[in-house]
Design a protein around this motif. Sequence first.
Motif, mmCIF file in Angstrom:
data_model
loop_
_atom_site.group_PDB
_atom_site.id
_atom_site.type_symbol
_atom_site.label_atom_id
_atom_site.label_comp_id
_atom_site.label_asym_id
_atom_site.label_seq_id
_atom_site.Cartn_x
_atom_site.Cartn_y
_atom_site.Cartn_z
ATOM 1 N N ILE A 28 -3.869 1.905 5.026
ATOM 2 C CA ILE A 28 -2.651 2.551 5.256
ATOM 3 C C ILE A 28 -3.051 3.938 5.750
ATOM 4 O O ILE A 28 -4.195 4.508 5.213
ATOM 5 N N SER A 29 -2.635 4.457 6.811
ATOM 6 C CA SER A 29 -2.825 5.757 7.412
ATOM 7 C C SER A 29 -1.630 6.392 7.806
ATOM 8 O O SER A 29 -0.262 5.754 7.941
ATOM 9 N N ALA A 87 0.753 -1.206 0.015
ATOM 10 C CA ALA A 87 -0.107 0.014 -0.027
ATOM 11 C C ALA A 87 0.679 1.373 0.047
ATOM 12 O O ALA A 87 2.100 1.319 0.207
ATOM 13 N N ILE A 96 0.751 5.742 0.350
ATOM 14 C CA ILE A 96 -0.279 6.986 0.657
ATOM 15 C C ILE A 96 0.633 8.007 0.070
ATOM 16 O O ILE A 96 1.687 8.307 0.481
ATOM 17 N N VAL A 145 1.440 7.364 -5.983
ATOM 18 C CA VAL A 145 0.193 6.662 -5.806
ATOM 19 C C VAL A 145 -0.535 6.843 -6.979
ATOM 20 O O VAL A 145 -0.596 7.955 -7.646
ATOM 21 N N TYR A 159 -3.559 0.100 -3.022
ATOM 22 C CA TYR A 159 -3.464 -0.926 -2.482
ATOM 23 C C TYR A 159 -3.196 -2.145 -3.502
ATOM 24 O O TYR A 159 -3.726 -2.061 -4.521
ATOM 25 N N THR A 194 -4.337 7.207 -1.766
ATOM 26 C CA THR A 194 -3.935 5.729 -1.264
ATOM 27 C C THR A 194 -4.100 4.761 -2.641
ATOM 28 O O THR A 194 -4.974 4.907 -3.391
#
Length: 126
Positions: free
Chosen positions: A69-70, A49, A51, A103, A59, A57
Motif C-alpha cells: 500500500i502506498s 491493508a 496506511i 493503523v 497488512y 502501514t
Amino acid sequence: QVQLVESGGGSVQAGGSLRLSCAASGYTYSSYCMGWFRQAPGQEREGVAAIDSDGSTSYADSVKGRFTISQDNAKKTLYLQMNLLKPEDTAMYYCAADSRTLVGRMWHRPDQYKYWGQGTQVTVSS
C-alpha cells in the motif's frame, strides 16, 4: 463532499500483478487513514491493508510480502500494488477513508471507516 473512486481492477492469471488506484477528493487527504478492503461473494468484507497519515502501514497476513500500500499526497491518490496474485485474491476491492488513526489498532474493521468507494473487481484465474 468526500469522493473515493477506485480503478485498476481486472482479470489476471495466478502469479500476475495489478495496481489499484483510489482517487480521493473533498477532504484534506493527507490527514486521513486510508484502507483497502475486499469482499468476495458470500463472504464478509475484510481488511487488506491500511496506511495512516504518518505513513505507517498494516497488512492482512494473507497478503504480507505480496501487496504494498502506498499513497501520493500531492495527487490525493492511494495505491495497492498486488503481486503474485492467487485465485483466492479474487474479490471486489474497495478503498476507504477515515479521519482517525487506525493503523495498528482497528484498521481492519470496515465499521471504523466513514467513507467508501464503489469498488473495483479483481479476478485471478488459476
